[in-house]
Enzyme design. Structure first.
Site, PDB file in Angstrom:
ATOM      1  N   CYS A   1       5.671 -40.620   2.555  1.00  0.00           N
ATOM      2  CA  CYS A   1       5.199 -39.769   1.460  1.00  0.00           C
ATOM      3  C   CYS A   1       5.138 -40.478   0.116  1.00  0.00           C
ATOM      4  O   CYS A   1       4.160 -40.349  -0.627  1.00  0.00           O
ATOM      5  CB  CYS A   1       6.067 -38.511   1.362  1.00  0.00           C
ATOM      6  SG  CYS A   1       7.803 -38.829   0.942  1.00  0.00           S
TER       7      CYS A   1
ATOM      8  N   HIS B   1      11.123 -35.626  -0.586  1.00  0.00           N
ATOM      9  CA  HIS B   1       9.709 -35.587  -0.209  1.00  0.00           C
ATOM     10  C   HIS B   1       8.845 -35.370  -1.453  1.00  0.00           C
ATOM     11  O   HIS B   1       9.252 -34.682  -2.396  1.00  0.00           O
ATOM     12  CB  HIS B   1       9.465 -34.457   0.791  1.00  0.00           C
ATOM     13  CG  HIS B   1       8.090 -34.474   1.410  1.00  0.00           C
ATOM     14  ND1 HIS B   1       7.615 -35.543   2.146  1.00  0.00           N
ATOM     15  CD2 HIS B   1       7.083 -33.560   1.389  1.00  0.00           C
ATOM     16  CE1 HIS B   1       6.386 -35.275   2.562  1.00  0.00           C
ATOM     17  NE2 HIS B   1       6.041 -34.084   2.110  1.00  0.00           N
TER      18      HIS B   1
ATOM     19  N   HIS C   1      -0.054 -34.834   1.185  1.00  0.00           N
ATOM     20  CA  HIS C   1       1.225 -35.528   1.380  1.00  0.00           C
ATOM     21  C   HIS C   1       1.273 -36.129   2.781  1.00  0.00           C
ATOM     22  O   HIS C   1       0.439 -35.808   3.640  1.00  0.00           O
ATOM     23  CB  HIS C   1       2.388 -34.554   1.181  1.00  0.00           C
ATOM     24  CG  HIS C   1       2.412 -33.423   2.172  1.00  0.00           C
ATOM     25  ND1 HIS C   1       3.501 -33.139   2.966  1.00  0.00           N
ATOM     26  CD2 HIS C   1       1.461 -32.500   2.524  1.00  0.00           C
ATOM     27  CE1 HIS C   1       3.229 -32.091   3.744  1.00  0.00           C
ATOM     28  NE2 HIS C   1       1.999 -31.685   3.477  1.00  0.00           N
TER      29      HIS C   1
END
Length: 217
Positions: free
Chosen positions: A119, A172, A188
């Site tokens: 990510c 994340h 993402h």
């Protein structure tokens, strides 16, 4: 007779010059129509011209031919609506477009290529390939920029999540692509599905959402 000939020649050349200046002006300020469906990527030469335009518009006006894409890029500096999304400048549009080039790429922790990517590498590449710097990890990326409320999120902002069990740290990151009346979409690198575009309306992301940061003002 001779006098008439030069008068006609002068008027003819004046007409051509006026028309050329008018066409050049039209090309430079060509507007982007509301509801445009896409923003095409421009090549390296065009990107250089855009940068030069930002530095010295007199120099760019000397260029005789502008591609349609370049016209759109120049107009985007003053555009307020494109694809029904507010994109303040072409830089944010390019960051989003670069990230979308990785859609379908499988997830790989620590990966930094189209064979596999994680990510934070996705957001890192989206920014660095457009001459913007970011730290390598999602946690480090979350510490820079200006925090904004969800309701004020704009395309190009970074969106962060706490996906570990304790939800104590940022784990994340994604890149906001849309904010349609509060529904935020972001691109993402999902650990289970690879690079995709998701919605913050999904229950998993609602539960794990942490914050949104603006890097490009």
């Amino acid at each position: 007779m001779k006098h008439s000939f030069f008068t006609i020649l002068f008027l003819f050349l004046f007409h051509i010059s006026a028309e050329a200046q008018s066409n050049t002006k039209k090309m430079i300020i060509a507007p982007i129509a509301e509801g445009s469906v896409s923003i095409e990527k421009y090549d390296t030469k065009e990107k250089t011209l855009v940068k030069n335009f930002k530095k010295n518009d007199k120099e760019i006006k000397k260029v005789k031919l502008f591609s349609e894409k370049l016209q759109n890029r120049l107009a985007l500096e003053d555009a307020t609506v494109i694809s029904n999304i507010n994109l303040p400048n072409f830089q944010k549009a390019e960051v989003i477009e670069t990230a979308k080039e990785y859609i379908g790429t499988p997830y790989h922790y620590g990966g930094m290529s189209k064979r596999g990517i994680d990510c934070s590498a996705l957001t890192l590449f989206a920014f660095t390939k457009n001459d913007l710097s970011l730290p390598r990890t999602s946690r480090a990326q979350s510490k820079i920029g200006r925090k904004v409320q969800k309701s004020n999120a704009e395309p190009g902002d970074l969106i962060f999540f706490k996906t570990n069990r304790r939800r104590s740290i940022i784990t994340h990151v994604g890149l906001v692509t849309e904010n349609n009346d509060g529904e935020i979409k972001f691109i993402h690198a999902s650990s289970s599905r690879g690079v995709i575009e998701s919605s913050l309306e999904e229950s998993y992301y609602q539960r794990t959402f942490a914050k949104i940061k603006r890097i490009i003002e």
